[in-house]
Enzyme design. Structure first.
Site, mmCIF file in Angstrom:
data_model
loop_
_atom_site.group_PDB
_atom_site.id
_atom_site.type_symbol
_atom_site.label_atom_id
_atom_site.label_comp_id
_atom_site.label_asym_id
_atom_site.label_seq_id
_atom_site.Cartn_x
_atom_site.Cartn_y
_atom_site.Cartn_z
ATOM 1 N N GLU A 99 0.812 -1.220 0.000
ATOM 2 C CA GLU A 99 0.000 0.000 0.000
ATOM 3 C C GLU A 99 0.846 1.272 0.000
ATOM 4 O O GLU A 99 0.457 2.284 -0.584
ATOM 5 C CB GLU A 99 -0.948 0.011 1.207
ATOM 6 C CG GLU A 99 -2.151 -0.901 1.074
ATOM 7 C CD GLU A 99 -1.831 -2.355 1.382
ATOM 8 O OE1 GLU A 99 -0.680 -2.659 1.772
ATOM 9 O OE2 GLU A 99 -2.727 -3.204 1.206
ATOM 10 N N HIS A 124 -9.649 -5.758 10.196
ATOM 11 C CA HIS A 124 -10.419 -5.549 8.969
ATOM 12 C C HIS A 124 -11.782 -4.926 9.218
ATOM 13 O O HIS A 124 -12.702 -5.104 8.439
ATOM 14 C CB HIS A 124 -10.619 -6.884 8.234
ATOM 15 C CG HIS A 124 -9.352 -7.507 7.767
ATOM 16 N ND1 HIS A 124 -8.549 -8.257 8.590
ATOM 17 C CD2 HIS A 124 -8.707 -7.461 6.556
ATOM 18 C CE1 HIS A 124 -7.483 -8.675 7.923
ATOM 19 N NE2 HIS A 124 -7.553 -8.193 6.669
#
Lengths: 323, 466
Positions: free
Chosen positions: A59, A128
């Site tokens: 990322e 998450h």
């Protein structure tokens, strides 16, 4: 007018933007061949070929690529699979994207978009299920939107892609399958304008993202007690529609601010302070803050439910404000 | 649960709180008993007070040796469990000002909200130099609303968390007044025209109403007013008592004259009262009529059984000159109404019909000219030249001062000049015309006074003639 799922509305926006502007391209983890883990980019690889690309899991690199590509005149749309991974992108956002315009004046613009999704309620666990809204909304130079309805999902993503500056689009994993009407000609929704989701006179429930849905459910419950709650969907977290907030609070004199991020130093605190600064004399009670408890999001459904705010918590907060 | 707090000179005072003794599910307790008095020495562990919790009376112990220097929650008071009950100091001089609220960590008792934040309203309040009991806790919106309508928050009972005053409480406080006003509003114009029984035989115009028997109530209106000024309470009083209204000199239907002094001005009033031969009366005077009533009581003590003075002049020096001049100048209802409304908190209580009735006599330019001259004599340059304060000490009948706290023409603080024997009614959210603004309240005060004056043999006490 068609009934669309939230994910389909986002897909329609991407398709429309890529058709209209060849400089728009998508990249991210599993966005191409797999069509995105939430299927937002389904079919786009087939339609647009190399303009939709899968990437390795990195990322930090992806965010820097988005910044760099936008500096060359392209309009990249990067998907970060979970908002929980947004901290990996922060250097590109804090030290590059948000300051380049300032450092180099008008010589460059950075028209890139980062789409990501956060929020809990699906048992995805501590890594998450977070909502890190305040991480990105904190940074001057970024715009941040959080659509709730399918129509806004399409309209705000279109506006984000067209905007000459970096825009973060915060989606919510529990909204992807919600369905509602989207006008056939749904165009860009102006950034920085809140939406009155429900008109009311006794208390203002000022919410973001999926908390708007919970606030609407709370408003239903309050209505059973004869309490008229107004629900304000902020739609854009930054720049904030202060005028809409003040207008609502001046009317109801009671405010509940609701955000799924953590409470401490969170986005809800920003809303509360804004009300204090701009509408103090309108308040008939302290602002009530509703946010996720200050702890990791539990995996167990029963515990997750206890940690993330819902209509019950919002209802209780509204009743406290009105006490 | 106690917290020592430093005093200014380094001594320590300790706050007594209920603490954990209240139980985890209690927000408040009621003080049932104090077993020690301020100044008493106490030992650590000694029971100093008893409070009522959810299920039982709970004893509260002194946190340390010392002297009970203050009781902060009296018997009967309901307080948050974290609030201080009292103070223990090294000597009786420790004060609230030097001992501040329970410090950090002392108050984990407020219930937590679902999102984990503490309830603010239940948290102890900062004293910041103010007495705990005097501080008004009101929401910003309630404060603004009260200010807009001229309501004093001291008079409002808060129903929000921790007794906080909310907008609804201000609204409720105003409602009583509004009900009275709505009763007044539908009055047709003829109500304000003096009844047919106006007698011209006396030096001043006299209007009578009510029953033929009983002790009469004499009403004396204020400057620039006349008999119509009393319509709201006259209707109420006349149900039970004969009511006599005078038009003061230069007012209403009474002769227009020029006076060199208040002494001259009072003369026709005394002559008229003498000529009535009505015997003892209860006298109510408003504003200038208040000074007249008090002077009458001093000159004719046997004729005045009790005295109610509504916002009277003559007890202080200042008076709002602009309003007086405006009232004198007004030659039409449209120009009179704004000045009358300056006198009241809620402009709605000056109806157009009332203004038209009040204007009937004022249409005479001669009357307006004589009133201007009178104002110049009695109130030169915004100053009251009359001083009737000494008379308050010379009369012995029951006296009630009635004053609106929002009186902008004659400040209510002039009432402080009265001797302690005189009763004072301070009316919140009321201006200079209490008999128009809160007629029910004023009627009740007058009735109470009449009852009070009716018992006992006061005249005999002072060796006078009944």
């Amino acid at each position: 007018m068609a009934i669309m799922r939230y994910a389909e509305a986002l897909n329609a926006a991407l398709r429309e933007a890529m058709t209209a502007d060849p400089s728009v391209f998508l990249f991210g983890e599993d966005v191409a061949d797999y069509g995105g883990v939430f299927k937002v980019s389904r079919g786009l690889r087939e339609a647009f070929g190399d303009r939709v690309r899968d990437t390795p899991i990195s990322e930090q690199t992806l965010a820097a690529m988005a910044v760099s590509a936008s500096m060359t005149g392209l309009r990249p749309v990067l998907e970060i699979m979970y908002a929980d991974f947004m901290p990996l992108t922060l250097d590109a956002l804090v030290n590059q994207a948000s300051v380049y315009g300032y450092v180099w004046g008008d010589e460059i613009t950075l028209p890139f978009v980062i789409r990501t999704q956060g929020g809990g309620g699906l048992g995805t666990g501590a890594q998450h299920a977070k909502s890190l809204d305040s991480f990105v909304a904190h940074i001057p130079g970024l715009k941040v939107v959080a659509p709730v309805t399918p129509a806004d999902a399409k309209g705000l993503l279109l506006a984000a892609i067209q905007d000459p500056h970096p825009v973060i689009v915060l989606e919510h994993k529990r909204l992807y399958n919600t369905r509602a009407e989207v006008p056939d000609d749904q165009g860009p929704v102006p950034l920085g304008r809140a939406r009155v989701a429900r008109d009311g006179s006794d208390v203002s429930l000022i919410a973001t993202s999926r908390m708007v849905v919970e606030a609407e459910a709370a408003a239903d419950r309050l209505a059973e007690s004869g309490i008229s709650a107004e629900v304000l969907d902020l739609r854009t977290l930054r720049p904030l529609d202060v005028e809409a907030i003040v207008r609502s609070v001046a009317k109801t004199r009671h405010a509940v601010v609701i955000n799924e991020d953590w409470g401490f130093c969170g986005y809800a605190a920003e809303l509360s302070a804004t009300i204090m600064e701009h509408a103090f004399d309108d308040l008939d009670a302290p602002v009530e803050r509703v946010a996720t408890r200050d702890m990791p999001i539990p995996f167990a459904e029963s515990l997750e439910t206890a940690v993330i705010p819902d209509a019950d918590v919002i209802t209780a907060a509204a009743l406290r404000a009105l006490a | 649960m106690t917290t020592p707090t430093g005093t200014e000179d380094g001594r320590m005072a300790t706050v007594i709180t209920v603490g954990a003794a209240a139980g985890a599910y209690m927000d408040t307790v009621v003080v049932l008993e104090w077993r020690v008095a301020p100044g008493d020495a106490v030992r650590a562990g000694q029971v100093v007070a008893v409070v009522e919790t959810a299920k039982a009376a709970t004893e509260v112990e002194a946190p340390r040796d010392g002297v009970l220097s203050a009781i902060l929650a009296e018997v009967g008071a309901e307080i948050a469990i974290a609030s201080p009950l009292g103070l223990i100091g090294d000597d009786a001089d420790a004060t609230l000002a030097t001992a501040i609220q329970p410090a950090e960590g002392a108050t984990p008792t407020a219930p937590a909200t679902p999102d984990g934040t503490a309830r603010r309203a239940d948290a102890p309040r900062s004293t910041s130099g103010e007495a705990w009991t005097d501080r008004i806790i009101a929401s910003p919106a309630a404060r603004r609303h009260a200010e807009t309508v001229g309501l004093d928050l001291q008079a409002v009972v808060g129903t929000g968390p921790g007794g906080r005053i909310k907008v609804r409480d201000v609204t409720a406080a105003l409602r009583g007044r509004d009900e009275v006003l709505s009763e007044l509003a539908p009055d047709p114009l003829p109500e304000f025209v003096p009844a047919a029984v106006t007698e011209a035989a006396h030096p001043l115009a006299v209007t009578r109403s009510g029953p033929d028997t009983g002790t009469p109530i004499l009403l004396l209106h204020g400057f620039a007013g006349d008999v119509t000024a009393w319509h709201a309470i006259e209707r109420r009083l006349a149900r039970t008592h004969p009511v006599v209204r005078l038009d003061l000199p230069c007012h209403g239907r009474s002769p227009r004259q020029r006076f060199r002094s208040f002494r001259d001005f009072i003369r026709p009033v005394l002559d008229t009262v003498d000529a009535l031969k009505a015997g003892p009366m209860h006298v109510v005077g408003h504003s200038l009529g208040g000074a007249v009533a008090l002077t009458l009581a001093e000159r004719r003590p046997n004729l005045v059984r009790s005295l109610a003075l509504l916002s009277p002049v003559g007890l202080g020096t200042e008076i709002d000159n602009h309003v007086l001049e405006g009232l004198c100048r007004a030659a039409r209802p449209e120009s009179l109404t704004p000045w009358l409304r300056r006198l009241v908190v809620d402009p709605a209580c000056i109806s157009d019909a009332y203004a038209r009735a009040a204007m009937v006599a004022r249409e005479d330019p001669d009357l307006r000219a004589s009133q201007r001259a009178l104002a110049a004599s009695l109130f030169p340059d915004g100053t009251q030249s009359i001083n009737v304060t000494p008379l308050l000490r010379r009369v012995t009948m029951p006296i009630r001062l009635v004053w609106g706290r929002a009186d902008e023409l004659v400040p209510w603080r002039h009432a402080l000049a009265a001797p302690g024997r005189v009763a004072l009614h301070l009316l919140p959210a009321v201006g200079h015309l209490p008999h128009l603004e809160v007629p029910d309240t004023v009627t009740q005060i007058i009735r109470d006074m009449i009852v009070c004056a009716g018992s006992g043999n006061r005249m005999a006490d002072r060796g006078g003639v009944p």
